[in-house]
Design a protein around this motif. Structure first.
Motif, PDB file in Angstrom:
ATOM      1  N   ASP A   1       0.737  -1.164   0.099  1.00 18.66           N
ATOM      2  CA  ASP A   1      -0.165  -0.166  -0.042  1.00 18.66           C
ATOM      3  C   ASP A   1       0.793   1.313   0.137  1.00 18.66           C
ATOM      4  N   ALA A   2       2.015   1.386   0.689  1.00 18.65           N
ATOM      5  CA  ALA A   2       2.680   2.511   0.872  1.00 18.65           C
ATOM      6  C   ALA A   2       3.656   2.621  -0.509  1.00 18.65           C
ATOM      7  N   THR A   3       3.904   1.567  -0.771  1.00 23.59           N
ATOM      8  CA  THR A   3       4.777   1.741  -2.209  1.00 23.59           C
ATOM      9  C   THR A   3       3.863   1.968  -3.252  1.00 23.59           C
ATOM     10  N   VAL A   4       2.408   1.643  -3.383  1.00 23.71           N
ATOM     11  CA  VAL A   4       1.731   2.063  -4.435  1.00 23.71           C
ATOM     12  C   VAL A   4       1.381   3.589  -4.487  1.00 23.71           C
ATOM     13  N   LYS A   5       1.084   4.031  -3.111  1.00 19.80           N
ATOM     14  CA  LYS A   5       0.871   5.476  -2.963  1.00 19.80           C
ATOM     15  C   LYS A   5       2.168   6.242  -3.300  1.00 19.80           C
ATOM     16  N   ARG A   6       3.115   5.578  -2.772  1.00 23.52           N
ATOM     17  CA  ARG A   6       4.543   6.416  -3.340  1.00 23.52           C
ATOM     18  C   ARG A   6       4.800   6.686  -4.972  1.00 23.52           C
ATOM     19  N   ALA A   7       4.619   5.396  -5.629  1.00 23.03           N
ATOM     20  CA  ALA A   7       4.404   5.187  -6.872  1.00 23.03           C
ATOM     21  C   ALA A   7       3.655   6.117  -7.879  1.00 23.03           C
ATOM     22  N   LYS A   8       2.378   6.466  -7.156  1.00 19.33           N
ATOM     23  CA  LYS A   8       1.084   7.355  -7.630  1.00 19.33           C
ATOM     24  C   LYS A   8       1.959   8.817  -7.415  1.00 19.33           C
ATOM     25  N   ALA A   9       2.447   9.054  -6.400  1.00 21.02           N
ATOM     26  CA  ALA A   9       2.763  10.406  -6.145  1.00 21.02           C
ATOM     27  C   ALA A   9       4.109  10.764  -7.195  1.00 21.02           C
ATOM     28  N   VAL A  10       4.845   9.750  -7.336  1.00 19.48           N
ATOM     29  CA  VAL A  10       6.278  10.099  -8.064  1.00 19.48           C
ATOM     30  C   VAL A  10       5.420  10.269  -9.486  1.00 19.48           C
ATOM     31  N   CYS A  11       4.748   9.359  -9.941  1.00 14.99           N
ATOM     32  CA  CYS A  11       4.085   9.422 -11.136  1.00 14.99           C
ATOM     33  C   CYS A  11       3.554  10.554 -11.805  1.00 14.99           C
ATOM     34  N   SER A  12       2.571  11.206 -10.828  1.00 14.17           N
ATOM     35  CA  SER A  12       2.083  12.475 -10.794  1.00 14.17           C
ATOM     36  C   SER A  12       2.999  13.658 -10.922  1.00 14.17           C
ATOM     37  N   VAL A  13       4.117  13.632 -10.127  1.00 19.00           N
ATOM     38  CA  VAL A  13       5.007  14.772 -10.299  1.00 19.00           C
ATOM     39  C   VAL A  13       5.966  14.434 -11.397  1.00 19.00           C
ATOM     40  N   SER A  14       6.239  13.129 -11.890  1.00 19.15           N
ATOM     41  CA  SER A  14       7.169  13.154 -13.094  1.00 19.15           C
ATOM     42  C   SER A  14       6.179  13.361 -14.397  1.00 19.15           C
ATOM     43  N   SER A  15       4.942  13.257 -14.371  1.00 21.87           N
ATOM     44  CA  SER A  15       4.277  13.851 -15.377  1.00 21.87           C
ATOM     45  C   SER A  15       4.209  15.262 -15.597  1.00 21.87           C
ATOM     46  N   GLN A  16       4.183  15.862 -14.423  1.00 24.15           N
ATOM     47  CA  GLN A  16       4.544  17.589 -14.407  1.00 24.15           C
ATOM     48  C   GLN A  16       5.801  18.019 -15.188  1.00 24.15           C
ATOM     49  N   ILE A  17       6.839  17.262 -14.454  1.00 21.09           N
ATOM     50  CA  ILE A  17       8.170  17.425 -15.075  1.00 21.09           C
ATOM     51  C   ILE A  17       8.096  17.345 -16.698  1.00 21.09           C
ATOM     52  N   LEU A  18       7.867  16.346 -17.007  1.00 18.71           N
ATOM     53  CA  LEU A  18       7.726  15.970 -18.308  1.00 18.71           C
ATOM     54  C   LEU A  18       6.861  17.024 -19.371  1.00 18.71           C
ATOM     55  N   ASN A  19       5.953  17.467 -18.689  1.00 19.20           N
ATOM     56  CA  ASN A  19       5.021  18.481 -19.292  1.00 19.20           C
ATOM     57  C   ASN A  19       5.777  19.732 -19.541  1.00 19.20           C
ATOM     58  N   VAL A  20       6.491  19.899 -18.454  1.00 17.31           N
ATOM     59  CA  VAL A  20       7.109  21.297 -18.577  1.00 17.31           C
ATOM     60  C   VAL A  20       8.376  21.103 -19.451  1.00 17.31           C
ATOM     61  N   ALA A  21       8.931  19.935 -19.332  1.00 14.34           N
ATOM     62  CA  ALA A  21      10.429  19.624 -20.607  1.00 14.34           C
ATOM     63  C   ALA A  21       9.589  19.832 -22.064  1.00 14.34           C
ATOM     64  N   ARG A  22       8.413  19.332 -22.115  1.00 14.92           N
ATOM     65  CA  ARG A  22       7.820  19.429 -23.302  1.00 14.92           C
ATOM     66  C   ARG A  22       7.556  20.803 -24.031  1.00 14.92           C
ATOM     67  N   ILE A  23       6.990  21.696 -22.835  1.00 17.65           N
ATOM     68  CA  ILE A  23       6.876  23.183 -23.117  1.00 17.65           C
ATOM     69  C   ILE A  23       8.110  23.828 -23.534  1.00 17.65           C
ATOM     70  N   GLN A  24       9.105  23.319 -22.823  1.00 18.10           N
ATOM     71  CA  GLN A  24      10.367  24.091 -23.020  1.00 18.10           C
ATOM     72  C   GLN A  24      11.062  23.773 -24.295  1.00 18.10           C
ATOM     73  N   VAL A  25      11.071  22.489 -24.904  1.00 20.69           N
ATOM     74  CA  VAL A  25      11.340  22.011 -26.029  1.00 20.69           C
ATOM     75  C   VAL A  25      10.471  22.673 -27.210  1.00 20.69           C
ATOM     76  N   SER A  26       9.346  22.914 -26.947  1.00 18.75           N
ATOM     77  CA  SER A  26       8.638  23.646 -27.990  1.00 18.75           C
ATOM     78  C   SER A  26       9.029  24.980 -27.924  1.00 18.75           C
ATOM     79  N   ALA A  27       9.087  25.605 -26.889  1.00 12.74           N
ATOM     80  CA  ALA A  27       9.570  27.106 -26.820  1.00 12.74           C
ATOM     81  C   ALA A  27      11.052  26.967 -27.610  1.00 12.74           C
ATOM     82  N   ILE A  28      11.828  26.448 -27.200  1.00  7.86           N
ATOM     83  CA  ILE A  28      13.239  26.516 -27.898  1.00  7.86           C
ATOM     84  C   ILE A  28      13.203  26.276 -29.353  1.00  7.86           C
ATOM     85  N   LYS A  29      12.053  25.442 -29.939  1.00  8.31           N
ATOM     86  CA  LYS A  29      12.012  25.308 -31.474  1.00  8.31           C
ATOM     87  C   LYS A  29      11.269  26.480 -31.987  1.00  8.31           C
ATOM     88  N   THR A  30      10.404  27.166 -31.180  1.00  6.52           N
ATOM     89  CA  THR A  30       9.863  28.393 -31.701  1.00  6.52           C
ATOM     90  C   THR A  30      10.692  29.470 -31.788  1.00  6.52           C
TER      91      THR A  30
END
Length: 96
Positions: free
Chosen positions: A32-61
């Motif tokens: 239970d603890a590991t699954v909760k931690r994995a969900k939190a890590v996944c959520s934060v990771s998704s946001q980091i990847l979204n920011v990286a995607r936006i930065q790459v798009s901005a650099i391309k522009t």
């Protein structure tokens, strides 16, 4: 964990390996603890990847508009060196 996408990738695979460990996950409390931690890590990771995607798009522009590093906002600016510019162009698929 450091602060780059390669380290994030390694951290995510490490979490996946932890979830795949049958012995560790046999204890319902640990599971239970590991699954909760994995969900939190996944959520934060998704946001980091979204920011990286936006930065790459901005650099391309910025590259398409012919902006130099000094003209870019600090958030997306990269080091002002020939090597950095060449690396960015390779990343973007821009031939000089």
């Amino acid at each position: 964990m450091k602060n780059n996408l390669s380290d994030l990738n390694n951290h995510l695979f490490s979490m996946l390996e932890c979830l795949d460990n049958d012995e560790e996950m046999a204890d319902p409390k640990k599971l239970d603890a590991t699954v909760k931690r994995a969900k939190a890590v996944c959520s934060v990771s998704s946001q980091i990847l979204n920011v990286a995607r936006i930065q790459v798009s901005a650099i391309k522009t910025a590259e398409a508009c012919g902006l130099l590093n000094k003209d870019m906002p600090a958030l997306i600016a990269t080091k002002d060196s020939g090597t950095e510019i060449e690396n960015r162009q390779k990343l973007l698929g821009v031939a000089k």
